[in-house]
Motif scaffolding. Structure first.
Motif, short mmCIF file in Angstrom:
data_model
loop_
_atom_site.label_atom_id
_atom_site.label_comp_id
_atom_site.label_asym_id
_atom_site.label_seq_id
_atom_site.Cartn_x
_atom_site.Cartn_y
_atom_site.Cartn_z
N THR A 296 0.84 -1.19 0.00
CA THR A 296 0.00 0.00 0.00
C THR A 296 0.88 1.25 0.00
O THR A 296 1.59 1.51 0.97
CB THR A 296 -0.91 0.01 1.25
OG1 THR A 296 -1.64 -1.22 1.28
CG2 THR A 296 -1.87 1.18 1.22
N ALA A 297 0.84 2.00 -1.10
CA ALA A 297 1.64 3.23 -1.17
C ALA A 297 0.94 4.31 -0.35
O ALA A 297 -0.26 4.54 -0.50
CB ALA A 297 1.81 3.65 -2.61
N ILE A 298 1.67 4.97 0.53
CA ILE A 298 1.10 6.01 1.39
C ILE A 298 1.30 7.39 0.77
O ILE A 298 0.45 8.26 0.87
CB ILE A 298 1.84 6.04 2.75
CG1 ILE A 298 1.80 4.68 3.42
CG2 ILE A 298 1.31 7.13 3.65
CD1 ILE A 298 0.52 4.38 4.10
N GLY A 299 2.46 7.57 0.14
CA GLY A 299 2.81 8.86 -0.43
C GLY A 299 4.31 8.87 -0.68
O GLY A 299 4.95 7.82 -0.55
N TYR A 300 4.85 10.03 -1.00
CA TYR A 300 6.27 10.06 -1.33
C TYR A 300 6.93 11.37 -0.92
O TYR A 300 6.27 12.40 -0.76
CB TYR A 300 6.48 9.81 -2.82
CG TYR A 300 5.87 10.88 -3.71
CD1 TYR A 300 6.62 11.97 -4.14
CD2 TYR A 300 4.53 10.82 -4.10
CE1 TYR A 300 6.06 12.96 -4.94
CE2 TYR A 300 3.96 11.79 -4.91
CZ TYR A 300 4.73 12.86 -5.32
OH TYR A 300 4.17 13.84 -6.09
#
Ligand SMILES: *[C@@H]1O[C@H](CO)[C@@H](O)[C@H](O)[C@H]1NC(C)=O
Ligand SMILES: *[C@@H]1O[C@H](CO)[C@@H](O)[C@H](O)[C@H]1NC(C)=O
Ligand SMILES: *[C@@H]1O[C@H](CO)[C@@H](O)[C@H](O)[C@H]1NC(C)=O
Ligand SMILES: *[C@@H]1O[C@H](CO)[C@@H](O)[C@H](O)[C@H]1NC(C)=O
Length: 393
Positions: free
Chosen positions: A280-284
């Motif tokens: 699950t990508a949260i942000g960058y």
């Protein structure tokens, strides 16, 4: 009589409140300006996704199945975010009033390396790299128990971090954390990307265990912050809030919970993505923020940290717990672990580091143990301790 006492107490409270504020020189105009800056409108975020993936060489440990991955967050019980928006923890005026300075709000305390004590080996355990003692200077007001790896080309790091709620002994500017650091930079000034869990009342207003991100470009001197307290991290995930309470927490010999966190650089954009759970990508963090981490990381650390002025001082040690509050030797079910530790280098494979070092500032207060049960399983890193105890007065 009772009335008098009560009103006297009230007066004392007011006076101490006023003097606190006077000492802190609160500038309400600056405070309101900061609040306004933090109050971001619920704008639509561009639904970006990382454009890369890494293959993991997974070597499961036997105890894998007996612990649980935490994917939900407490706030979700009361709703979810409309499509295209992200959950943001609201910062109130009273949160800012707890900070030592408005500019310093929501940032880790400065990390100054004590140069004078580099030769004083008495209370420090220095990291071992390939069985060679490496002298890293101790940090002021902090105590650490870390596993680390050094190199020139890490573009990712991950780990499953066991979740606990250790106790603190003084609420002001004290924190305990279990986390991953991805660092680069010359000498004492480093750039750092971080994620894990922390108990930090000064920033979060309570003693719950919180999922956090943090970054800095200058060893916390003047840049970076926790979560979304300043511009920098781009949050893209509507399900996972930064700074949210992580619950339930593990209990002694009871159910063990963990969060899986990974920080990976997209080689084409140099953006560093934070992943939660398996995928699950949260942000960058945009690659353009950095002057060193825009290429790769040279130092990755996993483990625990305590911040409190009463560390490394004889007879006044803080009772702040690191990890579960138990020493590393207590092992699974009692001590805090980080497992499935892996890095990514330019070979693009997720794997256990070729070599690792360990670093504990005060082994009698907070210990560590990198446990390899058998050939073919990746080691499980245990760390933590109770702080003050007969061997750590
Ligand atoms: C540690 O030893 C390994 C294997 O011999 C070697 O590849 C690596 O470069 C060494 N690391 C350091 C920092 O000396
Ligand atoms: C990283 O940033 C520095 C400083 O801005 C710059 O000199 C360097 O070329 C950048 N490297 C990459 C790979 O973008
Ligand atoms: C350490 O803590 C003391 C006491 O709070 C404080 O005065 C000092 O500035 C701190 N030093 C650093 C480097 O954080
Ligand atoms: C572990 O594996 C290595 C290489 O596969 C082997 O050389 C070594 O003897 C093994 N050690 C034990 C304790 O089984």
């Amino acid at each position: 009589m009772g009335k008098l006492n009560i009103s006297r107490l009230f007066l004392v409270l007011i006076l101490s409140y006023l003097s606190d504020r006077a000492n802190g020189r609160v500038n309400f105009k600056a405070l309101d300006a900061k609040l306004k800056q933090l109050k971001k409108p619920a704008v639509k975020t561009i639904q970006m996704k990382p454009s890369f993936d890494f293959k993991e060489e997974k070597s499961n440990t036997e105890k894998e199945s007996s612990s649980k991955l935490l994917m939900s967050q407490t706030w979700q019980r009361s709703g979810s975010c409309p499509e295209g928006t992200i959950p943001i923890r609201r910062i109130r005026r009273k949160d800012l009033l707890r900070a030592d300075s408005i500019d310093g709000f929501g940032r880790k305390p400065r990390e100054i390396v004590s140069k004078s004590s580099t030769t004083n080996q008495k209370d420090s355990h220095f990291p071992f790299i390939n069985n060679t003692n490496i002298i890293l200077p101790p940090l002021i007001n902090q105590s650490v128990a870390m596993l680390f790896t050094l190199g020139s080309n890490f573009i990712g790091a991950k780990g499953d971090i066991n979740v606990w709620n250790p106790s603190l002994s003084s609420p002001h500017q004290e924190f305990t954390a279990a986390q991953i650091f991805v660092k680069n930079g010359p000498g004492d000034v480093f750039e750092s990307l971080e994620s894990g869990w922390t108990v930090f009342p000064n920033v979060y207003g309570d003693r719950r265990t919180r999922f956090f991100t943090h970054w800095t470009l200058d060893s916390y001197t003047s840049t970076g912050c926790f979560d979304l307290n300043c511009d920098g991290f781009v949050h893209t995930n509507p399900q996972i809030a930064l700074g949210a309470a992580v619950e339930p927490v593990s209990t002694q010999l009871g159910e063990q919970y963990y969060i899986t966190l990974g920080i990976y650089m997209d080689p084409t954009t140099s953006n560093w993505w934070l992943k939660y759970g398996d995928d699950t990508a949260i942000g960058y963090w945009p690659g353009t923020l950095f002057s060193f981490l825009n290429h790769s990381s040279t130092l990755v650390e996993w483990g625990g940290r305590i911040y409190n002025p009463n560390v490394k001082k004889p007879n006044h040690h803080t009772k702040a717990g690191m990890g579960s509050g138990q020493f590393a030797s207590a092992l699974y079910g009692k001590a805090c672990f980080i497992r499935n530790i892996a890095i990514v280098d330019f070979s693009m494979a997720l794997k256990y580091p070729d070599w690792v070092g360990t670093w504990a500032d005060e082994f009698n207060c907070y210990s560590l143990y990198n446990d390899q049960e058998s050939n073919g399983t990746s080691p499980v890193f245990y760390f933590g301790g109770p702080g003050r105890n007969p061997d750590c007065p």
